[in-house]
Scaffold this active site. Structure first.
Site, PDB file in Angstrom:
ATOM      1  N   GLU A 147       0.838  -1.206   0.000  1.00 27.09           N
ATOM      2  CA  GLU A 147       0.000   0.000   0.000  1.00 27.09           C
ATOM      3  C   GLU A 147       0.872   1.255   0.000  1.00 27.09           C
ATOM      4  O   GLU A 147       1.832   1.341   0.767  1.00 27.09           O
ATOM      5  CB  GLU A 147      -0.914  -0.029   1.228  1.00 27.09           C
ATOM      6  N   TYR A 205       1.575  -2.159   4.749  1.00 24.45           N
ATOM      7  CA  TYR A 205       1.501  -0.697   4.737  1.00 24.45           C
ATOM      8  C   TYR A 205       2.942  -0.221   4.597  1.00 24.45           C
ATOM      9  O   TYR A 205       3.689  -0.170   5.588  1.00 24.45           O
ATOM     10  CB  TYR A 205       0.923  -0.188   6.064  1.00 24.45           C
ATOM     11  N   PHE A 217       0.712   5.802  -0.408  1.00 28.42           N
ATOM     12  CA  PHE A 217      -0.190   6.957  -0.358  1.00 28.42           C
ATOM     13  C   PHE A 217       0.336   8.040  -1.300  1.00 28.42           C
ATOM     14  O   PHE A 217       1.542   8.093  -1.569  1.00 28.42           O
ATOM     15  CB  PHE A 217      -0.341   7.478   1.083  1.00 28.42           C
TER      16      PHE A 217
HETATM   17  P1  FAD Z   1     -17.753   1.571   7.449  1.00 28.70           P
HETATM   18  O1  FAD Z   1     -17.637   0.148   7.093  1.00 28.70           O
HETATM   19  O2  FAD Z   1     -18.837   2.372   6.796  1.00 28.70           O
HETATM   20  O3  FAD Z   1     -17.931   1.624   9.039  1.00 28.70           O
HETATM   21  C1  FAD Z   1     -17.855   2.866   9.754  1.00 28.70           C
HETATM   22  C2  FAD Z   1     -18.535   2.709  11.118  1.00 28.70           C
HETATM   23  O4  FAD Z   1     -19.953   2.642  10.945  1.00 28.70           O
HETATM   24  C3  FAD Z   1     -18.178   1.429  11.873  1.00 28.70           C
HETATM   25  O5  FAD Z   1     -18.171   1.734  13.233  1.00 28.70           O
HETATM   26  C4  FAD Z   1     -19.284   0.459  11.530  1.00 28.70           C
HETATM   27  O6  FAD Z   1     -19.474  -0.541  12.516  1.00 28.70           O
HETATM   28  C5  FAD Z   1     -20.488   1.391  11.410  1.00 28.70           C
HETATM   29  N1  FAD Z   1     -21.453   0.995  10.382  1.00 28.70           N
HETATM   30  C6  FAD Z   1     -21.195   0.498   9.171  1.00 28.70           C
HETATM   31  N2  FAD Z   1     -22.328   0.329   8.461  1.00 28.70           N
HETATM   32  C7  FAD Z   1     -23.337   0.766   9.261  1.00 28.70           C
HETATM   33  C8  FAD Z   1     -24.751   0.894   9.098  1.00 28.70           C
HETATM   34  N3  FAD Z   1     -25.361   0.533   7.954  1.00 28.70           N
HETATM   35  N4  FAD Z   1     -25.476   1.397  10.131  1.00 28.70           N
HETATM   36  C9  FAD Z   1     -24.871   1.785  11.286  1.00 28.70           C
HETATM   37  N5  FAD Z   1     -23.526   1.687  11.501  1.00 28.70           N
HETATM   38  C10 FAD Z   1     -22.781   1.191  10.492  1.00 28.70           C
HETATM   39  N6  FAD Z   1      -9.219   6.214   4.969  1.00 28.70           N
HETATM   40  C11 FAD Z   1      -9.041   7.112   3.983  1.00 28.70           C
HETATM   41  O7  FAD Z   1      -9.468   8.251   4.124  1.00 28.70           O
HETATM   42  N7  FAD Z   1      -8.392   6.778   2.809  1.00 28.70           N
HETATM   43  C12 FAD Z   1      -7.918   5.527   2.587  1.00 28.70           C
HETATM   44  O8  FAD Z   1      -7.360   5.252   1.529  1.00 28.70           O
HETATM   45  C13 FAD Z   1      -8.080   4.551   3.624  1.00 28.70           C
HETATM   46  N8  FAD Z   1      -7.631   3.286   3.466  1.00 28.70           N
HETATM   47  C14 FAD Z   1      -7.854   2.352   4.445  1.00 28.70           C
HETATM   48  C15 FAD Z   1      -7.422   1.031   4.253  1.00 28.70           C
HETATM   49  C16 FAD Z   1      -7.629   0.069   5.230  1.00 28.70           C
HETATM   50  C17 FAD Z   1      -7.180  -1.348   4.993  1.00 28.70           C
HETATM   51  C18 FAD Z   1      -8.288   0.421   6.456  1.00 28.70           C
HETATM   52  C19 FAD Z   1      -8.500  -0.602   7.530  1.00 28.70           C
HETATM   53  C20 FAD Z   1      -8.716   1.721   6.656  1.00 28.70           C
HETATM   54  C21 FAD Z   1      -8.519   2.702   5.663  1.00 28.70           C
HETATM   55  N9  FAD Z   1      -8.954   4.017   5.823  1.00 28.70           N
HETATM   56  C22 FAD Z   1      -8.767   4.946   4.828  1.00 28.70           C
HETATM   57  C23 FAD Z   1      -9.599   4.444   7.074  1.00 28.70           C
HETATM   58  C24 FAD Z   1     -11.155   4.342   7.011  1.00 28.70           C
HETATM   59  O9  FAD Z   1     -11.661   5.224   6.061  1.00 28.70           O
HETATM   60  C25 FAD Z   1     -11.683   4.667   8.392  1.00 28.70           C
HETATM   61  O10 FAD Z   1     -11.314   3.677   9.307  1.00 28.70           O
HETATM   62  C26 FAD Z   1     -13.160   5.011   8.496  1.00 28.70           C
HETATM   63  O11 FAD Z   1     -13.371   5.587   9.786  1.00 28.70           O
HETATM   64  C27 FAD Z   1     -14.118   3.840   8.369  1.00 28.70           C
HETATM   65  O12 FAD Z   1     -14.163   3.359   7.099  1.00 28.70           O
HETATM   66  P2  FAD Z   1     -14.929   1.976   6.765  1.00 28.70           P
HETATM   67  O13 FAD Z   1     -14.902   1.826   5.316  1.00 28.70           O
HETATM   68  O14 FAD Z   1     -14.415   0.897   7.603  1.00 28.70           O
HETATM   69  O15 FAD Z   1     -16.413   2.384   7.255  1.00 28.70           O
END
Ligand code: FAD
Length: 314
Positions: free
Chosen positions: A21, A276, A23
């Site tokens: 990965e 990472y 950035f």
């Molecule tokens: P989601 O899966 O949408 O979850 C967010 C929160 O909402 C969680 O607490 C979940 O339990 C809850 N939730 C999910 N769906 C629902 C629903 N339908 N109703 C109620 N609650 C719900 N960030 C960046 O800005 N750029 C990047 O390129 C980036 N790359 C990443 C790569 C990896 C491998 C990881 C692990 C993280 C990365 N992040 C990145 C960080 C990520 O964007 C954050 O952790 C963000 O806060 C959550 O993203 P998510 O896609 O997991 O969210």
């Protein structure tokens, strides 16, 4: 080629695989350096490379450009991160169209963190509220064209107060069409292994790639683990304490630790590892050498045939 097909092929062949990965850097010189590094790290045989997406959008065009260069100029298989932060559907459409146009077939669909300076995450007008919405939208618009990955959190997501809810929403992302999971960084391998089992018990059967972040500096490690509220085993803290002011000793320990972590989770059945890299080359290379996944660089010249260098570009 789709990441999920590559993962299945590696599994059929019973071999380990890894991804890197990166950035988007802030300066033009940084971009040039990164492109050079990516080209050199091609020789380490990553199954695919990810480029992160800047939530809030300031360098998101650069993500698309880096994906296009890595995919169509260097022949690397790419996975583009895409977040929902400040991304109305029209902007999501532009990013997906650009990804498809350059031959990219892989998206890591994320909600994103709040933009810098903001505490709470809020969806924008005509945008999505959760990563699962983005997964569903990509499937609706593009069918099976993209392989879609999502984020998983072995220690629970920071916003989440209930671990069971976290599993529920992770499964929901998979049910909406995600075909692999990449995890948040962790340093407690037992915790990771237990979490994978818990995922399986709850019907989450897609491949899970552990996110491995080699320790590059003591300050960076402390900052990152406190932002992500990562549990750090006592043995790691004890090993770091006497060397914390010696940058090289910390880096060396970071390599040794990552090799040991990968071995432990490999023994438990994990075949794929997501590194990472923090846009750095050396630690990742030394870890792959330590795991004997690649031939040490000093031995390469003496080999009559080097499998990693002659790896077919597809
Ligand atoms: P989601 O899966 O949408 O979850 C967010 C929160 O909402 C969680 O607490 C979940 O339990 C809850 N939730 C999910 N769906 C629902 C629903 N339908 N109703 C109620 N609650 C719900 N960030 C960046 O800005 N750029 C990047 O390129 C980036 N790359 C990443 C790569 C990896 C491998 C990881 C692990 C993280 C990365 N992040 C990145 C960080 C990520 O964007 C954050 O952790 C963000 O806060 C959550 O993203 P998510 O896609 O997991 O969210």
């Amino acid at each position: 080629m789709k990441v999920i097909d590559k993962i299945h092929r590696a599994k059929e062949e019973g071999r380990p695989f890894w991804s890197f990965e990166y950035f988007p850097p802030k300066t033009t010189a940084g971009v040039m350096n990164l492109l050079d590094r990516m080209e050199r790290m091609y020789n380490l045989g990553p199954e695919f490379v990810d480029i992160t997406w800047n939530a809030g959008g300031s360098s998101s065009d650069l993500t698309s450009e880096l994906i296009a260069t890595a995919q169509s100029v260097y022949g690397l298989e790419t996975c583009m991160h895409l977040t929902c932060t400040n991304m109305p559907k029209q902007k999501i459409d532009i990013a997906l169209k650009a990804a498809k146009a350059c031959g990219n077939q892989n998206i890591l669909a994320l909600r994103g963190d709040p933009p810098r300076g903001e505490e709470r995450w809020e969806s924008c007008e005509n945008g999505f509220a959760y990563a699962s919405d983005l997964v569903a939208y990509i499937r609706e618009q593009y069918g099976d064209y993209f392989s879609i990955g999502v984020a998983g959190y072995p220690e629970g997501h920071l916003d989440s107060t209930d671990k069971e809810e976290d599993f529920k929403w992770l499964k929901f992302k998979v049910d909406q069409g995600a075909d692999f999971i990449v995890t948040q960084l962790f340093y407690d391998t037992e915790l990771f292994k237990d979490w994978v089992q818990e995922c399986r018990k709850r019907g989450i059967h897609v491949p899970i790639l552990p996110g491995i972040m080699p320790i590059q500096s003591y300050g960076g490690f402390v900052r990152m683990t406190s932002i992500c509220r990562t549990s750090v085993p006592e043995s790691i803290l004890e090993a770091l304490e006497p060397i914390k002011d010696d940058d090289q000793a910390v880096k060396d320990y970071g390599v040794k630790l990552a090799v040991q972590m990968c071995r432990e989770i490999q023994e438990a059945g994990t075949q794929g590892f997501h590194f990472y890299t923090l846009n750095l080359e050396k630690s990742t290379r030394l870890i792959l050498e330590g795991l004997e996944f690649v031939v040490p660089r000093e031995n390469i010249r003496s080999l009559p045939w080097n499998p990693s260098l002659s790896k077919k570009r597809e």
